[in-house]
Design a protein around this motif. Structure first.
Motif, PDB file in Angstrom:
ATOM      1  N   SER A   1      -5.495   7.991   4.345  1.00 58.70           N
ATOM      2  CA  SER A   1      -5.462   7.628   2.925  1.00 58.70           C
ATOM      3  C   SER A   1      -6.801   7.834   2.233  1.00 58.70           C
ATOM      4  O   SER A   1      -6.864   7.995   1.014  1.00 58.70           O
TER       5      SER A   1
ATOM      6  N   PHE B   1      -5.377   4.457   7.529  1.00 58.30           N
ATOM      7  CA  PHE B   1      -6.534   4.230   6.661  1.00 58.30           C
ATOM      8  C   PHE B   1      -7.358   5.504   6.504  1.00 58.30           C
ATOM      9  O   PHE B   1      -7.728   5.894   5.389  1.00 58.30           O
TER      10      PHE B   1
ATOM     11  N   LEU C   1      -0.737   4.968  -0.690  1.00 58.06           N
ATOM     12  CA  LEU C   1      -0.673   5.938   0.397  1.00 58.06           C
ATOM     13  C   LEU C   1       0.002   7.224  -0.069  1.00 58.06           C
ATOM     14  O   LEU C   1      -0.457   8.330   0.233  1.00 58.06           O
TER      15      LEU C   1
ATOM     16  N   TYR D   1      -2.787   1.711  12.272  1.00 54.47           N
ATOM     17  CA  TYR D   1      -3.336   1.342  10.964  1.00 54.47           C
ATOM     18  C   TYR D   1      -4.668   2.051  10.698  1.00 54.47           C
ATOM     19  O   TYR D   1      -4.975   2.407   9.554  1.00 54.47           O
TER      20      TYR D   1
ATOM     21  N   ILE E   1      -5.428  -1.488   3.832  1.00 57.30           N
ATOM     22  CA  ILE E   1      -5.038  -0.807   5.071  1.00 57.30           C
ATOM     23  C   ILE E   1      -6.174  -0.889   6.085  1.00 57.30           C
ATOM     24  O   ILE E   1      -5.956  -1.117   7.278  1.00 57.30           O
TER      25      ILE E   1
ATOM     26  N   THR F   1      -6.089   0.710  -0.451  1.00 59.52           N
ATOM     27  CA  THR F   1      -6.662   1.443   0.678  1.00 59.52           C
ATOM     28  C   THR F   1      -7.547   0.534   1.522  1.00 59.52           C
ATOM     29  O   THR F   1      -7.520   0.591   2.759  1.00 59.52           O
TER      30      THR F   1
ATOM     31  N   TYR G   1       0.801  -1.225   0.000  1.00 55.04           N
ATOM     32  CA  TYR G   1       0.000   0.000   0.000  1.00 55.04           C
ATOM     33  C   TYR G   1       0.836   1.279   0.000  1.00 55.04           C
ATOM     34  O   TYR G   1       0.282   2.373   0.099  1.00 55.04           O
TER      35      TYR G   1
END
Length: 212
Positions: A102, A99, A37, A95, A177, A174, A33
């Protein structure tokens, strides 16, 4: 009585610990990712690499989790579990924050992004400490084997997460994540109920020792 014995069985603890290592060690899948990101937040390649380095630094800064575990050492059951719970909390923050950032739901500076990555990476060190130290204490005669097996599940974690991404989520990095925010926090939390320091010798171990 049977259920109580099962819950404190050190082999049950080892199984729960192995699963925690699998679901709680997604740090090495950052490359999945990283590009998404960077694109979402307008980062250049150097900044993306900085985020990855911050996450790795968090992973290897285990002195915090180790010190906390030592402070809780006299709590044979709750000590290891509390260590896992802290890791779960950090995983949800780290995380989860990545998330939200992003997806544009969380406005965060680059320094804040580095902090989130550090927190996400550091969560794995708490899982690592809780599982390895507890099982080394549970199996003092097989410390090398225990450490080797549990560490192998850390490597297996990356393969499993990568397979899940390729088979179910690609190319939506995404969403991946978001999945990490859930799996690496909730699953260790549930599995922590099986992590205990068992200060006595199991019957199976007695048979193993006498067979030599």
């Amino acid at each position: 009585m049977v259920h109580f014995q099962l819950r404190i069985n050190k082999f049950y603890t080892f199984t729960a610990s192995a699963l925690i290592q699998v679901v709680g060690s997604p740090v090495y899948t950052f490359s999945i990712y990283a590009t998404a990101l960077g694109d979402a937040l307008g980062l250049d390649q150097g900044q993306v690499q900085g985020v990855g380095s911050s996450m790795t630094f968090g992973l290897f800064l285990a002195i915090i989790s180790g010190s906390a575990y030592d402070l809780l050492e006299h709590h044979k059951r709750m000590g290891p579990r509390i260590t896992v719970w802290v890791g779960s909390t950090l995983a949800a923050i780290g995380y989860g924050g990545l998330f939200l950032a992003s997806t544009g739901r969380l406005a965060v500076s680059y320094a804040g992004l580095l902090a989130l990555a550090f927190i996400a990476g550091n969560s794995s060190s708490w899982f690592d400490t809780a599982t390895i130290v507890t099982n080394v204490r549970n199996f003092p005669s097989n410390r090398g084997t225990v450490v080797g097996l549990l560490k192998s599940f850390v490597g297996l974690s990356g393969s499993i997460y990568s397979s899940v991404y390729v088979s179910s989520l690609a190319p939506d990095a995404t969403a991946y994540i978001g999945m990490l925010a859930v799996t690496s926090s909730l699953l260790p939390l549930l599995l922590s109920l099986g992590v205990n320091h068992v200060p006595y010798v199991e019957l199976a171990e007695v048979h193993s020792f006498t067979s030599w």
